[in-house]
Design an enzyme around this catalytic site. Structure first.
Site, mmCIF file in Angstrom:
data_model
loop_
_atom_site.group_PDB
_atom_site.id
_atom_site.type_symbol
_atom_site.label_atom_id
_atom_site.label_comp_id
_atom_site.label_asym_id
_atom_site.label_seq_id
_atom_site.Cartn_x
_atom_site.Cartn_y
_atom_site.Cartn_z
ATOM 1 N N ARG A 179 7.926 4.585 2.219
ATOM 2 C CA ARG A 179 8.633 5.095 3.401
ATOM 3 C C ARG A 179 9.048 6.568 3.261
ATOM 4 O O ARG A 179 9.340 7.212 4.257
ATOM 5 C CB ARG A 179 9.880 4.258 3.681
ATOM 6 C CG ARG A 179 9.590 2.937 4.315
ATOM 7 C CD ARG A 179 10.885 2.216 4.610
ATOM 8 N NE ARG A 179 10.663 0.797 4.852
ATOM 9 C CZ ARG A 179 10.325 0.293 6.034
ATOM 10 N NH1 ARG A 179 10.195 1.076 7.065
ATOM 11 N NH2 ARG A 179 10.136 -1.003 6.174
ATOM 12 N N LEU A 195 10.933 6.423 -5.693
ATOM 13 C CA LEU A 195 9.642 6.454 -5.009
ATOM 14 C C LEU A 195 9.608 5.322 -3.992
ATOM 15 O O LEU A 195 10.069 4.214 -4.280
ATOM 16 C CB LEU A 195 8.519 6.203 -6.024
ATOM 17 C CG LEU A 195 7.807 7.367 -6.723
ATOM 18 C CD1 LEU A 195 7.216 8.324 -5.720
ATOM 19 C CD2 LEU A 195 8.667 8.085 -7.695
ATOM 20 N N SER A 196 9.087 5.613 -2.830
ATOM 21 C CA SER A 196 8.946 4.585 -1.803
ATOM 22 C C SER A 196 7.891 5.049 -0.815
ATOM 23 O O SER A 196 7.805 6.244 -0.502
ATOM 24 C CB SER A 196 10.289 4.396 -1.076
ATOM 25 O OG SER A 196 10.085 3.712 0.136
ATOM 26 N N GLU A 236 3.855 6.187 -7.783
ATOM 27 C CA GLU A 236 4.160 5.984 -9.205
ATOM 28 C C GLU A 236 4.929 4.680 -9.466
ATOM 29 O O GLU A 236 4.813 4.097 -10.540
ATOM 30 C CB GLU A 236 4.968 7.166 -9.765
ATOM 31 C CG GLU A 236 4.180 8.468 -9.851
ATOM 32 C CD GLU A 236 2.985 8.401 -10.797
ATOM 33 O OE1 GLU A 236 3.080 7.729 -11.830
ATOM 34 O OE2 GLU A 236 1.944 9.001 -10.473
ATOM 35 N N HIS A 251 4.528 1.766 -7.832
ATOM 36 C CA HIS A 251 3.498 0.725 -7.898
ATOM 37 C C HIS A 251 2.705 0.831 -9.207
ATOM 38 O O HIS A 251 2.402 -0.172 -9.850
ATOM 39 C CB HIS A 251 2.517 0.869 -6.733
ATOM 40 C CG HIS A 251 3.125 0.725 -5.375
ATOM 41 N ND1 HIS A 251 3.037 1.713 -4.424
ATOM 42 C CD2 HIS A 251 3.824 -0.283 -4.795
ATOM 43 C CE1 HIS A 251 3.639 1.320 -3.318
ATOM 44 N NE2 HIS A 251 4.135 0.110 -3.514
ATOM 45 N N GLY A 267 0.808 -1.221 0.000
ATOM 46 C CA GLY A 267 0.000 0.000 0.000
ATOM 47 C C GLY A 267 0.836 1.263 0.000
ATOM 48 O O GLY A 267 2.059 1.222 -0.178
ATOM 49 N N GLY A 298 9.281 -4.742 -8.533
ATOM 50 C CA GLY A 298 10.180 -3.640 -8.845
ATOM 51 C C GLY A 298 11.647 -3.937 -8.564
ATOM 52 O O GLY A 298 11.985 -4.594 -7.570
ATOM 53 N N GLU A 299 12.498 -3.432 -9.437
ATOM 54 C CA GLU A 299 13.951 -3.561 -9.235
ATOM 55 C C GLU A 299 14.435 -2.718 -8.059
ATOM 56 O O GLU A 299 15.549 -2.895 -7.576
ATOM 57 C CB GLU A 299 14.697 -3.155 -10.513
ATOM 58 C CG GLU A 299 14.513 -4.160 -11.620
ATOM 59 C CD GLU A 299 15.116 -3.725 -12.939
ATOM 60 O OE1 GLU A 299 15.648 -2.599 -13.030
ATOM 61 O OE2 GLU A 299 15.035 -4.519 -13.893
ATOM 62 N N LYS A 300 13.618 -1.797 -7.613
ATOM 63 C CA LYS A 300 13.947 -1.001 -6.433
ATOM 64 C C LYS A 300 14.309 -1.928 -5.267
ATOM 65 O O LYS A 300 15.236 -1.669 -4.510
ATOM 66 C CB LYS A 300 12.736 -0.118 -6.113
ATOM 67 C CG LYS A 300 12.537 0.270 -4.689
ATOM 68 C CD LYS A 300 13.350 1.494 -4.343
ATOM 69 C CE LYS A 300 13.013 2.061 -3.006
ATOM 70 N NZ LYS A 300 12.865 1.104 -1.927
#
Ligand code: AMP
Length: 270
Positions: free
Chosen positions: A181, A178-179, A31, A33, A27, A142-144
């Protein structure tokens, strides 16, 4: 968009679908997600998004408590994107059925697995449960969260015959990733984190033209960043993209970082 909380109801709804694209999240939809959802939709998948803040993957209670949640806002965004199903299970249901427990192999206890003991066991546990419930052939991740992607491929993709579609990291102005957190950062820390992202991107860029990557001396950069931005860096390491081997520059490699800024832990890779 149908919002479904019960595992039983979800099974009933989706049992006849073959073409499911699954996007698991915790949740705080942003962007990053959205890019996974769009990747699924571009492949004409019937897209299911899950939102579940998984208690088992938080190694600190306080971190779980303060994890940003905003389900109403998330629902509004997902509706706009024409997502077919949102699955929002509760923890009691998710953990009520028996499922395999995972332990990491010794060589996987690196990067975040070393600094957040039990975290990935919790991730694998919940992903094993989610993939048991949602028999999707395509997972979008995601590669994040590169190590997460790597471990899910390694420990779960064969079992579920699921294709893991890895999606590039979405950043703000080419800097901070983007995160969810990020919502915990105040303006000053956010600005610092953006500067740190630029700095690390530069190091990665510089490394490409260095014959000996180790001349770059990451421990010195680590010290410099810690001092300049008053942060605590857990790790700053070059690792192979395919096998996460340290300082292996034969194949493509990435610069991996995790650090704490004002008590918020951020991770990224470049
Ligand atoms: P999370 O809600 O943080 O657990 O993330 C859910 C999924 O979104 C994971 O597969 C993440 O890797 C992915 N994700 C998170 N942030 C980004 C981003 N900035 N760019 C692309 N994917 C992301």
């Amino acid at each position: 968009m149908k919002i479904i909380t019960s595992i039983f109801d979800l099974n009933k709804e989706i049992k006849n679908y073959k073409n499911i694209g699954f996007v698991p999240t915790m949740g705080g939809i942003h962007e990053g997600h959205k890019s996974l959802i769009k990747a699924s939709q571009n492949k004409k998948k019937m897209t299911i998004v899950s939102i579940f803040v998984n208690p088992a993957q938080f190694n600190k209670k306080d971190d779980f408590k303060k994890y940003p949640r905003n389900i109403q806002n998330d629902i509004a965004i997902l509706k706009k994107l024409n997502v077919e199903y949102l699955f929002t299970p509760n923890a009691k249901d998710m953990y009520k059925f028996k499922a395999k427990k995972f332990s990491l192999k010794k060589k996987d206890k690196i990067l975040c697995a070393k600094f957040r003991v039990g975290h990935f066991e919790g991730v694998l546990n919940v992903m094993n449960r989610l993939l048991t419930i949602i028999k999707s052939k395509d997972l979008y991740m995601g590669e994040k969260d590169y190590q997460q992607l790597y471990l899910i491929k390694k420990y779960l993709s064969k079992k579920f015959k699921v294709r893991i579609n890895s999606c590039p990291t979405i950043r703000i102005n080419n800097k901070i990733a983007l995160s969810t957190r990020n919502k915990l950062l105040n303006k000053r820390s956010f600005k610092k984190a953006s500067e740190i992202a630029s700095f690390l991107k530069k190091i990665k860029y510089r490394s490409i033209s260095h014959a000996s990557k180790l001349d770059l001396n990451l421990p010195d950069y680590k010290k410099e960043l810690e001092k300049k931005y008053k942060i605590k860096i857990d790790y700053l390491e070059f690792r192979d993209e395919k096998n996460l081997k340290l300082n292996n520059f034969k194949n493509k490699y990435r610069l991996f970082v995790a650090y704490k800024i004002d008590n918020v832990r951020l991770i990224d890779n470049y």
